[in-house]
Scaffold this motif. Structure first.
Motif, short mmCIF file in Angstrom:
data_model
loop_
_atom_site.label_atom_id
_atom_site.label_comp_id
_atom_site.label_asym_id
_atom_site.label_seq_id
_atom_site.Cartn_x
_atom_site.Cartn_y
_atom_site.Cartn_z
N VAL A 1 0.46 -1.18 -0.33
CA VAL A 1 0.26 0.17 0.10
C VAL A 1 0.86 0.73 -0.25
O VAL A 1 1.07 1.64 0.89
CB VAL A 1 -0.83 -0.15 0.88
CG1 VAL A 1 -2.06 1.29 1.17
CG2 VAL A 1 -1.48 -1.56 0.78
N ASP A 2 1.06 1.97 -1.22
CA ASP A 2 2.01 3.13 -1.48
C ASP A 2 1.03 3.99 -1.82
O ASP A 2 0.69 4.43 -2.83
CB ASP A 2 3.07 2.58 -2.19
CG ASP A 2 4.03 3.58 -2.89
OD1 ASP A 2 3.71 5.15 -1.58
OD2 ASP A 2 4.73 3.74 -3.58
N ALA A 3 0.61 5.04 -0.66
CA ALA A 3 0.22 6.06 -1.70
C ALA A 3 0.24 7.50 -1.39
O ALA A 3 -0.20 8.50 -1.91
CB ALA A 3 -1.14 6.57 -0.14
N ALA B 1 -1.61 2.38 -6.83
CA ALA B 1 -2.22 2.02 -5.75
C ALA B 1 -2.90 0.87 -5.96
O ALA B 1 -2.98 0.00 -4.47
CB ALA B 1 -2.02 3.59 -5.64
N ARG C 1 -1.66 -2.70 -6.45
CA ARG C 1 -1.11 -3.06 -6.14
C ARG C 1 -1.33 -3.70 -4.98
O ARG C 1 -0.95 -4.18 -4.07
CB ARG C 1 0.26 -2.26 -5.81
CG ARG C 1 1.30 -2.02 -7.12
CD ARG C 1 2.43 -0.86 -6.77
NE ARG C 1 3.00 -0.91 -8.53
CZ ARG C 1 3.20 0.42 -9.11
NH1 ARG C 1 3.30 1.71 -8.20
NH2 ARG C 1 3.95 -0.15 -10.37
N ALA C 2 -2.00 -2.71 -4.33
CA ALA C 2 -2.91 -2.70 -2.56
C ALA C 2 -3.53 -4.57 -2.97
O ALA C 2 -3.98 -4.79 -2.11
CB ALA C 2 -3.43 -1.77 -2.65
N SER D 1 4.54 2.77 -14.04
CA SER D 1 4.31 1.13 -13.74
C SER D 1 5.99 0.12 -13.46
O SER D 1 5.85 -0.47 -13.01
CB SER D 1 3.57 -0.05 -13.78
OG SER D 1 3.87 -0.30 -15.40
#
Length: 478
Positions: A100-102, A212, A215-216, A441
């Motif tokens: 989780v990259d916000a 995001a 990927r999450a 990406s």
């Protein structure tokens, strides 16, 4: 803007004077503060509310405001280090680790420091938002019979019908779900269409918030390059064959960040390729209502030309109104609609009815088309000012495409530019810009920045922001 400044100034003045009162002591009445500081009652109310939120003041209806009593000593900090093991172990067996990259999303949500020009914003400046129309709509909505009751989980039928008409084709209200903003709709769509560990095809570059989300959910974003005419069909077909991906996520209209519009000859190709692959196309139609005044006739959404249910369509009111007006729609045909509905119900139950009622009031009012026309004219003026300023002061930045919709430009930086260094130098010079790296990406083919012209106060700030960016480029590029 003046009102907000007054609120902050009054709150700071009252904060400095709190030591005059003992804990529990009563502050002057609102009327006295109005007379003393020569501000409106609304300003006094908001300043006191700000101090109350900070725990410095306690307000009691009918009694007034009082200095808060001293807080008790905070409890000793606990030891949360065990969570590092727990959270890491949770994804140990995942085919694609969930992360989780916000950061790519937060760069457009975080307010810059005072005095910094906001070229990194993702929403309309308050002066462009239909604040009066939204306030009036919300007020009328709150008085509607049953406005505070539980809505249908799919959304109000009238609002679903309005979204269906906007999509066009033969879409009906029965094929539309009302959702809480485009980000929520994209999350629901990707969860419905792809299991954890699966690849998902994405445009390159593309919206970091979607990367995001993927990927999450444990998905693997696979890039498909775009040019000024949108995604390249031959490369899309190659990507489907190589990966077996169940979905392709795209923005065919004023793509973020390039501003590209999918060319007419490519529209049918994209649908045909996805259909042959047995895959879905997630169409993020996020800025259809942010066209520029010189925009010609818009192409229809891909979903309008798709009778076979290949397209899952996402559209929203948020970009054209306010970041807090989070009303959007998911539209789909066939069995996938029930899966989308089930995931949304499990995640959020439903969008609050007062907000849906307010959306109906807003889009049905005479103020709505007036607002869209005003924004269209203003966005064109801002785009033209920014484009001219870049050409004059920063000719080394390459701008391959000037969009006729949306709210940003996508300049390519000179080869070898240290992108993070430029972003940092720009902030020191007093202008916040968005780095290009989070939009890719995989490895980017070149360094870019994204410059928004919608979040600033006006064209004067745009000219000043470009001047400051010139200073940052001089520092970094030499």
């Amino acid at each position: 803007m003046q009102e907000r400044s007054s609120v902050g100034e009054l709150a700071e003045q009252l904060r400095r004077e709190l030591d005059r009162y003992s804990p529990g002591g009563k502050l002057p009445s609102s009327r006295a503060l109005v007379e003393r500081f020569r501000v409106s009652p609304v300003t006094v109310s908001r300043a006191l509310a700000q101090l109350a939120a900070e725990g410095l003041v306690v307000t009691r209806p009918g009694a007034g405001a009082f200095r808060a009593r001293a807080r008790t000593a905070p409890a000793p900090a606990g030891d949360t280090s065990w969570q590092e093991v727990a959270l890491s172990a949770d994804g140990a067996a995942d085919l694609v680790p969930r992360s989780v990259d916000a950061s790519g999303v937060l760069v457009t949500l975080a307010a810059p420091p005072p005095g910094v020009i906001e070229f990194n914003g993702g929403y309309l400046h308050p002066s462009l938002q239909p604040e009066r129309a939204m306030a009036a709509a919300l007020s009328r909505a709150g008085r509607r019979p049953g406005a505070w009751g539980r809505p249908p989980v799919e959304g109000l039928p009238e609002l679903r019908e309005w979204f269906a008409r906007g999509i066009g084709g033969s879409f009906t209200a029965a094929e539309v779900l009302v959702t809480a903003g485009g980000q929520s709709a994209l999350t629901t769509a990707l969860r419905a269409l792809a299991p954890p560990g699966a690849p998902v095809l994405v445009e390159s570059p593309t919206y970091p918030g979607m990367l995001a989300i993927a990927r999450a959910a444990g998905l693997r974003p696979v890039p498909v390059p775009v040019d000024v005419d949108g995604v390249k069909p031959a490369l899309l077909a190659d990507a489907f064959r190589a990966t077996g991906a169940p979905a392709f996520v795209c923005q065919p209209l004023f793509q973020n960040p390039t501003g590209a519009v999918l060319a007419p000859e490519r529209r049918g190709e994209v649908l045909r390729i996805a259909r042959a692959a047995g895959a879905f196309v997630v169409e993020d139609d996020f800025v259809r209502r942010l066209v520029h005044e010189d925009t010609g006739p818009l192409p229809r959404p891909l979903a309008a030309d798709d009778p076979d249910g290949v397209v899952v369509h996402v559209c929203s009111l948020t970009k054209a109104t306010s970041p807090s007006f989070r009303v959007s729609a998911l539209a789909a045909r066939g069995p996938v609609l029930e899966r989308l509905r089930a995931i949304q119900v499990v995640d959020t139950f439903f969008v609050p009815r007062p907000l849906q009622e307010a959306a109906l009031e807003l889009v049905g009012s005479p103020a709505w088309p007036r607002h869209l026309r005003a924004v269209s004219a203003e966005l064109k003026a801002r785009r033209d000012v920014m484009t001219a300023a870049l050409a004059q002061h920063l000719p080394e930045l390459v701008l391959p495409h000037v969009p006729s919709g949306g709210y940003h430009l996508w300049p390519r930086l000179p080869d070898g530019t240290d992108e993070p260094a430029l972003v940092a130098a720009a902030l020191r010079a007093g202008v916040a810009i968005t780095p290009g790296r989070p939009y890719f990406s995989a490895e980017p083919p070149a360094a870019h920045i994204r410059l928004s012209f919608a979040a600033v106060a006006g064209t004067g700030e745009i000219a000043e922001g470009v001047r400051r960016l010139r200073a940052a480029c001089d520092e970094v590029l030499g």
